[in-house]
Motif scaffolding. Structure first.
Motif, short mmCIF file in Angstrom:
data_model
loop_
_atom_site.label_atom_id
_atom_site.label_comp_id
_atom_site.label_asym_id
_atom_site.label_seq_id
_atom_site.Cartn_x
_atom_site.Cartn_y
_atom_site.Cartn_z
N UNK A 22 0.82 -1.20 0.00
CA UNK A 22 0.00 0.00 0.00
C UNK A 22 0.86 1.27 0.00
N UNK A 23 0.51 2.26 -0.82
CA UNK A 23 1.31 3.49 -0.89
C UNK A 23 1.05 4.46 0.26
N UNK A 24 -0.05 4.29 0.97
CA UNK A 24 -0.39 5.24 2.03
C UNK A 24 -1.35 4.58 3.02
N UNK A 25 -1.54 5.26 4.16
CA UNK A 25 -2.48 4.77 5.16
C UNK A 25 -1.89 3.79 6.15
N UNK A 26 -0.59 3.56 6.06
CA UNK A 26 0.06 2.57 6.92
C UNK A 26 1.17 3.18 7.79
N UNK A 27 1.18 4.50 7.93
CA UNK A 27 2.19 5.13 8.76
C UNK A 27 3.59 4.93 8.21
N UNK A 28 4.53 4.58 9.07
CA UNK A 28 5.92 4.45 8.65
C UNK A 28 6.14 3.31 7.65
N UNK A 29 5.19 2.38 7.56
CA UNK A 29 5.34 1.28 6.60
C UNK A 29 5.26 1.80 5.16
#
Length: 294
Positions: free
Chosen positions: A114-121
């Protein structure tokens, strides 16, 4: 084979180096600290001392390598985590191109689809895309689940409050990975023992947070230990109290939110991930030892 391992003598890299050396491979271990050189050489590996942000140093070290294992060292002092991940990934990419390396194994994370929505991941997603853009290489992304040793961060909370609290918990299902199982998977990819994968997930065990709390609680003499879901503002306040920057705190909260919703593991759940050998009960012994000694 000549293999370059980044990550110094960290949780995974040290175990990986030992496994590769036991297979008769030639290993060079990169560390930013000169004082680590003797310990690296004591393992039987060669030490290369320098920064992974130094592209010239990396290119020189990578020269002639058959395989390079790349990991991005955690740096929570970096204000912009995404930019930090991109900077290190670009450093690796340029060095790989200059050195002409053809086989690369990269330590990423579950949730990196995922490109976004996962914090530092999201930094791992960016790093994957940068490495994917290198032409003419064979590349594998290793995506481990939640590291067992992240559970150690809850020890102060257990001692002070008597429970575990976070934005995820209770019946949320948590896939976890042990450093040894991660290192085993990386070594297999490097030596192609089990064939080559473009993406390889690694998990050692999978339990609900309620089950995790119970197992850890039994190990430390607190059989009634609970893992509660805490309000977001309470978690943010706790992170701020620890002196964590607002940007990083918000990123960690976003990661926790993605864990609770299950978004982080959406792609993981679509794969047939074979569990590793290190089960939660085995880690609980380590947890107990550190808990009792802290």
């Amino acid at each position: 084979m000549k293999i370059i391992v980044t990550g110094s003598l960290g949780h995974i890299s040290s175990l990986l180096a030992i496994k590769l050396l036991s297979m008769g491979q030639s290993v060079t271990l990169i560390s930013s600290k000169q004082e680590k050189a003797k310990d690296i050489e004591a393992l039987g590996a060669s030490a290369a001392i320098g920064s992974v942000e130094d592209r010239q140093f990396l290119a020189s070290t990578f020269a002639g390598a058959d395989v390079v294992y790349c990991m991005i060292p955690p740096n929570f002092s970096a204000v912009d985590q995404g930019a930090y991940y991109e900077r290190i990934a670009h450093s690796y990419a340029e060095a790989i191109r200059v050195a002409g390396v053809k086989r690369v194994v990269h330590l990423s994370s579950y949730g990196a689809h995922l490109p976004a929505g996962t914090g530092i991941i999201a930094g791992s997603y960016k790093a994957e895309q940068i490495l994917n853009a290198i032409s003419g290489i064979s590349l594998t992304h290793i995506r481990p689940a939640y590291f067992y040793y992240n559970l150690l961060s809850f020890i102060p909370m257990i001692k002070s409050l008597g429970y575990i609290g976070s934005l995820y918990g209770e019946e949320d299902l948590l896939a976890m990975a042990a450093p040894d199982d991660i290192a085993t998977a990386i070594a297999a990819e490097i030596t192609q023992i089990e064939g080559m994968n473009k993406v390889r997930y690694v998990a050692s065990d999978e339990r609900t947070c309620t089950e995790i709390a119970s197992i850890l609680g039994q190990a430390i003499g607190k059989p009634d230990l609970k893992w509660h879901i805490s309000p977001e503002e309470q978690v943010l306040q706790a992170l701020r109290y620890q002196g964590i920057s607002e940007e990083l705190a918000q990123s960690l909260v976003e990661l926790a939110r993605a864990t609770h919703s299950g978004m982080l593991r959406e792609d993981f759940d679509k794969q047939n991930v074979q569990p590793g050998k290190v089960k939660l009960e085995a880690f609980a012994e380590t947890f107990s030892s550190i808990y009792q000694g802290s």
